[in-house]
Motif scaffolding. Structure first.
Motif, PDB file in Angstrom:
ATOM      1  N   PRO A   1      16.511 192.783  43.361  1.00  0.00           N
ATOM      2  CA  PRO A   1      17.729 192.431  43.211  1.00  0.00           C
ATOM      3  C   PRO A   1      18.643 193.822  43.204  1.00  0.00           C
ATOM      4  N   LYS A   2      19.964 194.069  43.019  1.00  0.00           N
ATOM      5  CA  LYS A   2      20.880 195.007  42.658  1.00  0.00           C
ATOM      6  C   LYS A   2      20.372 195.658  41.662  1.00  0.00           C
ATOM      7  N   VAL A   3      20.137 196.950  41.676  1.00  0.00           N
ATOM      8  CA  VAL A   3      19.753 197.780  40.316  1.00  0.00           C
ATOM      9  C   VAL A   3      20.833 198.662  40.173  1.00  0.00           C
ATOM     10  N   MET A   4      21.092 198.975  38.833  1.00  0.00           N
ATOM     11  CA  MET A   4      22.298 199.709  38.402  1.00  0.00           C
ATOM     12  C   MET A   4      21.684 200.600  37.073  1.00  0.00           C
ATOM     13  N   GLY A   5      21.678 201.822  37.194  1.00  0.00           N
ATOM     14  CA  GLY A   5      20.966 202.658  36.150  1.00  0.00           C
ATOM     15  C   GLY A   5      22.063 203.228  35.235  1.00  0.00           C
ATOM     16  N   VAL A   6      21.726 203.292  34.089  1.00  0.00           N
ATOM     17  CA  VAL A   6      22.734 203.700  33.039  1.00  0.00           C
ATOM     18  C   VAL A   6      21.954 204.585  31.963  1.00  0.00           C
ATOM     19  N   LEU A   7      22.276 205.946  32.090  1.00  0.00           N
ATOM     20  CA  LEU A   7      21.885 206.864  31.304  1.00  0.00           C
ATOM     21  C   LEU A   7      22.455 206.881  29.828  1.00  0.00           C
ATOM     22  N   THR A   8      21.665 206.718  28.859  1.00  0.00           N
ATOM     23  CA  THR A   8      22.143 206.554  27.637  1.00  0.00           C
ATOM     24  C   THR A   8      21.653 207.935  26.824  1.00  0.00           C
ATOM     25  N   HIS A   9      22.301 208.063  25.596  1.00  0.00           N
ATOM     26  CA  HIS A   9      21.994 209.078  24.512  1.00  0.00           C
ATOM     27  C   HIS A   9      22.271 210.438  24.929  1.00  0.00           C
ATOM     28  N   LEU A  10      23.271 210.605  25.783  1.00  0.00           N
ATOM     29  CA  LEU A  10      23.833 211.642  26.357  1.00  0.00           C
ATOM     30  C   LEU A  10      24.353 212.702  25.448  1.00  0.00           C
ATOM     31  N   ASP A  11      25.142 211.934  24.336  1.00  0.00           N
ATOM     32  CA  ASP A  11      25.597 212.719  23.144  1.00  0.00           C
ATOM     33  C   ASP A  11      24.567 213.303  22.175  1.00  0.00           C
ATOM     34  N   GLU A  12      23.570 213.333  22.353  1.00  0.00           N
ATOM     35  CA  GLU A  12      22.451 214.006  21.701  1.00  0.00           C
ATOM     36  C   GLU A  12      22.337 215.674  22.112  1.00  0.00           C
ATOM     37  N   PHE A  13      22.538 215.810  23.464  1.00  0.00           N
ATOM     38  CA  PHE A  13      22.412 217.061  23.931  1.00  0.00           C
ATOM     39  C   PHE A  13      23.434 218.034  23.363  1.00  0.00           C
ATOM     40  N   GLU A  14      23.340 219.081  23.027  1.00  0.00           N
ATOM     41  CA  GLU A  14      24.158 220.241  22.335  1.00  0.00           C
ATOM     42  C   GLU A  14      24.478 221.229  23.515  1.00  0.00           C
ATOM     43  N   ASP A  15      23.573 221.452  24.404  1.00  0.00           N
ATOM     44  CA  ASP A  15      23.585 222.537  25.344  1.00  0.00           C
ATOM     45  C   ASP A  15      24.347 221.654  26.581  1.00  0.00           C
ATOM     46  N   GLU A  16      25.652 222.282  27.092  1.00  0.00           N
ATOM     47  CA  GLU A  16      25.890 221.356  28.162  1.00  0.00           C
ATOM     48  C   GLU A  16      25.160 221.713  29.294  1.00  0.00           C
ATOM     49  N   THR A  17      24.576 223.084  29.546  1.00  0.00           N
ATOM     50  CA  THR A  17      23.642 223.342  30.769  1.00  0.00           C
ATOM     51  C   THR A  17      22.578 222.529  30.590  1.00  0.00           C
ATOM     52  N   LYS A  18      21.936 222.255  29.696  1.00  0.00           N
ATOM     53  CA  LYS A  18      20.639 221.304  29.672  1.00  0.00           C
ATOM     54  C   LYS A  18      21.068 219.903  29.811  1.00  0.00           C
ATOM     55  N   LEU A  19      22.231 219.485  29.322  1.00  0.00           N
ATOM     56  CA  LEU A  19      22.511 218.165  29.633  1.00  0.00           C
ATOM     57  C   LEU A  19      22.877 217.758  31.611  1.00  0.00           C
ATOM     58  N   ASN A  20      23.520 219.053  31.820  1.00  0.00           N
ATOM     59  CA  ASN A  20      24.127 218.882  33.512  1.00  0.00           C
ATOM     60  C   ASN A  20      22.626 218.571  34.117  1.00  0.00           C
ATOM     61  N   GLU A  21      21.755 219.780  33.923  1.00  0.00           N
ATOM     62  CA  GLU A  21      20.379 219.637  34.358  1.00  0.00           C
ATOM     63  C   GLU A  21      19.689 218.482  34.265  1.00  0.00           C
ATOM     64  N   THR A  22      19.509 217.718  33.074  1.00  0.00           N
ATOM     65  CA  THR A  22      18.862 216.308  32.599  1.00  0.00           C
ATOM     66  C   THR A  22      19.542 215.325  33.493  1.00  0.00           C
TER      67      THR A  22
END
Length: 116
Positions: A67-88
């Motif tokens: 079926p149609k699959v949509m992904g949702v990335l959660t717990h993004l607010d736990e990252f303090e470093d924005e560079t690491k967040l964007n890489e992840t």
């Protein structure tokens, strides 16, 4: 609604409704969900990444008609470093698109405030 048990149905029109069902981390439940799902909202904890069960479920979906699959990335607010967040985010989106298809829909969910 503090304590939700079972599926949640939302009426979206005279002849249409949405039903949300949580799939437990059990192979039998995954097989059942793969049989009746028209769309899958796959929640992925970005601070942890993909689990083996996620890929098992995606394989089951392929066997049962995918079926149609949509992904949702959660717990993004736990990252303090924005560079690491964007890489992840980039790494998880690439991995998700590789497993599903290049046009897969992925959303980023962050900034939720709990216990108001």
């Amino acid at each position: 609604m503090d304590d939700i048990r079972g599926p949640i149905s939302i009426v979206t029109g005279k002849k249409a409704r949405l039903q949300f069902v949580e799939c437990p981390d059990d192979i039998n439940a995954m097989v059942d969900a793969a049989k009746y799902a028209n769309a899958v909202l796959l929640l992925v904890d970005a601070s942890y990444g993909f689990e083996a069960e996620t890929f098992e479920f995606l394989n089951l979906l392929q066997v049962h008609g995918f079926p149609k699959v949509m992904g949702v990335l959660t717990h993004l607010d736990e990252f303090e470093d924005e560079t690491k967040l964007n890489e992840t985010i980039k790494r998880l989106e690439d991995q998700f698109r590789t497993e599903i298809c290049q046009a897969a829909t992925i959303y980023n969910l962050s900034g939720l405030v709990h216990n108001l």
